[in-house]
Design a protein around this motif. Structure first.
Motif, mmCIF file in Angstrom:
data_model
loop_
_atom_site.group_PDB
_atom_site.id
_atom_site.type_symbol
_atom_site.label_atom_id
_atom_site.label_comp_id
_atom_site.label_asym_id
_atom_site.label_seq_id
_atom_site.Cartn_x
_atom_site.Cartn_y
_atom_site.Cartn_z
ATOM 1 N N MET A 1 0.842 -1.080 0.012
ATOM 2 C CA MET A 1 0.015 -0.054 -0.101
ATOM 3 C C MET A 1 0.937 1.149 0.068
ATOM 4 N N PHE A 2 0.443 2.260 -0.925
ATOM 5 C CA PHE A 2 1.388 3.455 -0.908
ATOM 6 C C PHE A 2 0.475 4.552 -0.922
ATOM 7 N N HIS A 3 0.403 5.457 0.084
ATOM 8 C CA HIS A 3 -0.313 6.852 0.348
ATOM 9 C C HIS A 3 0.489 7.620 -0.447
ATOM 10 N N VAL A 4 0.161 8.129 -1.646
ATOM 11 C CA VAL A 4 0.895 8.927 -2.430
ATOM 12 C C VAL A 4 0.018 10.403 -2.358
ATOM 13 N N SER A 5 0.836 11.493 -2.990
ATOM 14 C CA SER A 5 0.043 12.791 -3.261
ATOM 15 C C SER A 5 0.860 13.440 -4.284
ATOM 16 N N MET A 6 0.264 13.941 -5.378
ATOM 17 C CA MET A 6 0.576 14.921 -6.269
ATOM 18 C C MET A 6 0.023 16.080 -6.543
ATOM 19 N N GLU A 7 0.575 17.180 -6.879
ATOM 20 C CA GLU A 7 -0.032 18.447 -7.119
ATOM 21 C C GLU A 7 -0.477 18.505 -8.486
ATOM 22 N N LEU A 8 -1.970 18.972 -8.624
ATOM 23 C CA LEU A 8 -2.647 19.012 -9.883
ATOM 24 C C LEU A 8 -1.804 20.144 -10.626
ATOM 25 N N VAL A 9 -1.970 20.039 -12.025
ATOM 26 C CA VAL A 9 -1.302 21.144 -12.679
ATOM 27 C C VAL A 9 -2.020 22.366 -12.708
ATOM 28 N N GLN A 10 -3.401 22.287 -12.329
ATOM 29 C CA GLN A 10 -4.016 23.643 -11.844
ATOM 30 C C GLN A 10 -5.317 23.236 -10.767
ATOM 31 N N PRO A 11 -5.463 24.024 -10.031
ATOM 32 C CA PRO A 11 -6.399 23.572 -8.747
ATOM 33 C C PRO A 11 -7.595 23.435 -9.278
ATOM 34 N N PHE A 12 -8.733 22.274 -8.974
ATOM 35 C CA PHE A 12 -9.850 22.053 -9.408
ATOM 36 C C PHE A 12 -10.850 22.434 -8.523
ATOM 37 N N HIS A 13 -11.523 23.408 -8.951
ATOM 38 C CA HIS A 13 -12.525 24.276 -8.084
ATOM 39 C C HIS A 13 -14.032 23.535 -7.979
ATOM 40 N N THR A 14 -14.705 23.367 -7.105
ATOM 41 C CA THR A 14 -16.197 23.277 -7.265
ATOM 42 C C THR A 14 -16.597 23.965 -5.836
ATOM 43 N N HIS A 15 -18.237 24.153 -5.914
ATOM 44 C CA HIS A 15 -18.461 24.931 -4.835
ATOM 45 C C HIS A 15 -18.259 24.362 -3.529
ATOM 46 N N LEU A 16 -17.942 22.842 -3.448
ATOM 47 C CA LEU A 16 -17.805 22.386 -2.309
ATOM 48 C C LEU A 16 -16.261 22.333 -1.841
ATOM 49 N N GLU A 17 -15.335 22.226 -2.820
ATOM 50 C CA GLU A 17 -14.061 22.209 -2.262
ATOM 51 C C GLU A 17 -13.180 22.658 -3.431
ATOM 52 N N THR A 18 -11.852 23.007 -3.253
ATOM 53 C CA THR A 18 -10.800 23.441 -4.303
ATOM 54 C C THR A 18 -9.807 22.393 -4.057
ATOM 55 N N VAL A 19 -9.676 21.490 -5.021
ATOM 56 C CA VAL A 19 -8.483 20.463 -4.738
ATOM 57 C C VAL A 19 -7.241 20.875 -5.565
ATOM 58 N N LYS A 20 -5.976 20.868 -4.798
ATOM 59 C CA LYS A 20 -4.716 21.315 -5.231
ATOM 60 C C LYS A 20 -3.671 20.463 -5.067
ATOM 61 N N GLU A 21 -3.946 19.786 -4.279
ATOM 62 C CA GLU A 21 -2.920 18.533 -3.877
ATOM 63 C C GLU A 21 -3.934 17.203 -4.029
ATOM 64 N N ARG A 22 -3.529 16.350 -4.779
ATOM 65 C CA ARG A 22 -4.434 15.040 -4.844
ATOM 66 C C ARG A 22 -3.893 13.537 -4.112
ATOM 67 N N PRO A 23 -4.135 13.534 -2.944
ATOM 68 C CA PRO A 23 -3.645 12.288 -2.279
ATOM 69 C C PRO A 23 -4.524 11.077 -2.903
ATOM 70 N N CYS A 24 -3.932 9.990 -2.713
ATOM 71 C CA CYS A 24 -4.622 8.680 -3.057
ATOM 72 C C CYS A 24 -3.869 7.537 -2.502
ATOM 73 N N ILE A 25 -4.467 6.166 -2.762
ATOM 74 C CA ILE A 25 -3.670 5.123 -2.350
ATOM 75 C C ILE A 25 -3.528 4.135 -3.340
ATOM 76 N N ILE A 26 -2.260 3.959 -3.475
ATOM 77 C CA ILE A 26 -1.953 2.851 -4.647
ATOM 78 C C ILE A 26 -1.839 1.665 -4.250
ATOM 79 N N LEU A 27 -2.474 0.595 -4.856
ATOM 80 C CA LEU A 27 -2.253 -0.599 -4.298
ATOM 81 C C LEU A 27 -1.551 -1.786 -5.272
ATOM 82 N N LYS A 28 -0.649 -2.477 -4.919
ATOM 83 C CA LYS A 28 0.128 -3.543 -5.603
ATOM 84 C C LYS A 28 -0.316 -4.904 -5.257
ATOM 85 N N VAL A 29 -1.024 -5.717 -5.709
ATOM 86 C CA VAL A 29 -0.954 -7.158 -5.191
ATOM 87 C C VAL A 29 -0.394 -8.001 -5.967
#
Ligand SMILES: O=C(O)CCC(=O)C1=CC=C[C@@H](O)[C@@H]1C(=O)O
Ligand SMILES: [Mg+2]
Length: 371
Positions: free
Chosen positions: A8-36
Motif C-alpha cells: 500500500m502506498f499513500h501518495v500525493s501529487m499536485e494538480l497542474v491547476q487547482p480543481f474548483h467546485t462549490h464544495l472544495e478546491t483540490v490543489k494536492e490530490r492524495p490517493c492510495i496505490i495498491l500492488k497485489v
C-alpha cells in the motif's frame, strides 16, 4: 490464485491547476496505490480514489487506509481466488466503504486479466478500440472559461463539463452555449440545489444542455424523480448512485435519464459492470465519471468505457489535463476526441514504481502467512 503480497502506498501529487467546485478546491490530490502480487509473481495494481476530506462522499484517504489494513487486506489472504467477481462477496462482509473496497478489488481484476494474458477491456467484454473523451472545465470567469473551452474543443474533446451552483448557472451557461452552439455541454451541480430551486433549474432547461449532473442531494432519489418529470434536459446522477440497488431504485422511480458510473463510488468493477448492464436493459445510457485520478484508475476508466452502453463521452481526459508527471506510462493522450484502448495485458500501462515510492507519504506491506 493465491495472493502472496499486498503493498500500500499513500501518495500525493499536485494538480497542474487547482480543481474548483462549490464544495472544495483540490490543489494536492492524495490517493492510495495498491500492488497485489500472486504466487507466480504477477502483480495487479489498484487505486483508491477517496479524497483527503469527506467533501464528495464520506470516505477519505485515512478511512480507506484504516479499512484496508485492518479488514480488507487481511481478508483477501485467506482465500484461493478463482474469479475477481468473488472478491466483493468477501469484502461485503463489512458495510459500505466502497472506494476502499474498489481499490483492492480492481487490483485483483488487473491481476486476473494479466494471468489470462488479456487486455482488461477484452477481459470484461469491451466492444470498442477507442473511447470518447470528455473534459471538465473548472469554475472561473465566463471569459476565461470560454477561452479554456475553445482550447479543449480544438484538442478534440467531444463533451465539455462545467460546474454550476445557484450563484453561477444561467448567465454563465448561456454565454458558453452562445459561444459554442454545437458543443455538448454538461452542467455538474454537485448537489448545489434543492427542490425549492425548481424554477431556477427549469430555467436552465431552455439552454439545450446535454444533461444536468446531480442537481439535488445524494440521498434525494425521490426528489430527483419529481424534478426529472419537470425537465426535458436529462438529469444525470453521480453521488446518488453508490450501489447497484441505488441504480435499480433510481431507474424504477425515474430519478434520472442517464448515469455517471465511477468504479470507486459504486464499490468495485463488478458493481460498475452490473450497473452498466442494468442501465442497458432499461435504455439508460451511461458514461464513465472521473475522480481527478492518477494513471492506474484512469486506465480502469478507459477499459470500463469500452462496454457497449458507455455511449456518452466520459470524464476521460489526457494525463496532462491533471498531471505534470503521472505514475503510469505511456501517458493517456486524446486524439481527435478519442483515447485508444491499450492492447497490452491487464490495465495496459506500466507503473513507475520508483516514482510511486518517491511520492509516497507512507507505505505498508502485507504478506500471506503461508510464505
Ligand atoms: O476526473 C475528472 O476529469 C472530472 C472529475 C470531476 O468532475 C469530479 C470529481 C469528483 C468530484 C466532483 O468534483 C466531480 C464530479 O462530481 O464528477
Ligand atoms: Mg459529478
Amino acid at each position: 490464485m493465491n495472493i502472496q503480497k499486498v503493498e500500500m502506498f499513500h501518495v500525493s501529487m499536485e494538480l497542474v491547476q487547482p480543481f474548483h467546485t462549490h464544495l472544495e478546491t483540490v490543489k494536492e490530490r492524495p490517493c492510495i496505490i495498491l500492488k497485489v502480487t500472486d504466487e507466480t509473481g504477477i502483480s495487479g495494481w489498484g487505486e483508491v480514489v477517496a479524497f483527503s476530506s469527506p467533501w464528495y462522499t464520506e470516505e477519505t484517504v485515512d478511512t480507506a487506509w484504516h479499512m484496508l489494513e485492518d479488514y480488507f487486506i487481511p481478508a483477501i489472504f485467506k482465500k484461493e481466488w478463482l474469479d475477481p467477481r468473488a472478491v466483493l462477496d468477501t469484502l461485503d462482509s463489512w458495510k459500505r466503504n466502497p472506494m476502499a473496497k474498489a481499490g483492492l478489488e480492481i487490483a485483483i481484476w488487473d491481476l486476473f486479466a494479466k494471468r489470462a494474458k488479456q487486455p482488461l477491456a477484452k477481459y470484461i467484454g469491451g466492444v470498442r478500440e477507442v473511447v470518447k473523451a470528455g473534459v471538465v472545465v473548472g469554475v472561473d470567469t465566463p471569459e476565461r472559461m470560454i477561452h479554456t473551452i475553445q482550447t479543449r474543443v480544438e484538442e478534440g474533446y467531444q463533451r465539455i463539463k462545467v460546474k454550476i451552483e445557484p450563484a453561477k448557472d444561467y448567465k454563465m451557461l448561456m454565454k458558453i452555449k452562445n459561444a459554442f452552439p454545437n458543443v455538448d455541454i454538461l452542467a455538474d451541480a454537485n448537489s448545489a440545489y434543492t427542490l425549492e430551486d425548481i424554477e431556477r433549474i427549469k430555467n436552465l432547461d431552455s439552454l439545450g444542455l446535454l444533461m444536468i449532473e446531480q442537481p439535488l442531494a445524494a440521498d434525494d432519489l425521490v426528489e430527483h424523480a419529481l424534478l426529472q418529470k419537470e425537465l426535458t434536459t436529462p438529469v444525470c446522477l453521480d453521488e446518488s448512485i453508490v450501489s447497484y440497488q441505488d441504480a435499480k431504485n433510481a431507474i424504477r422511480i425515474g430519478s434520472c435519464k442517464t448515469m455517471s458510473i465511477k468504479i470507486g463510488r459504486v464499490g468495485g468493477l463488478r458493481n460498475a459492470i452490473a450497473i452498466h448492464d442494468l442501465c442497458m436493459e432499461n435504455d439508460i445510457p451511461v458514461w464513465c465519471g472521473g475522480m481527478l485520478e492518477m494513471g492506474i484508475s484512469r486506465a480502469f476508466n478507459i477499459a470500463l468505457a469500452t462496454l457497449p452502453n458507455f455511449t456518452l463521452p466520459g470524464d476521460i481526459s489526457s494525463s496532462d489535463r491533471y498531471w505534470k508527471k503521472d505514475i503510469t506510462f505511456p501517458k493517456v493522450v486524446v486524439k481527435n476526441g478519442e483515447v485508444k484502448v491499450s492492447s497490452n495485458p491487464g490495465i495496459g500501462v506500466e507503473v513507475d514504481e520508483e516514482y510511486v515510492k518517491k511520492i509516497s507519504l507512507r507505505t505498508r506491506s502485507f504478506f500471506s502467512k503461508t510464505t
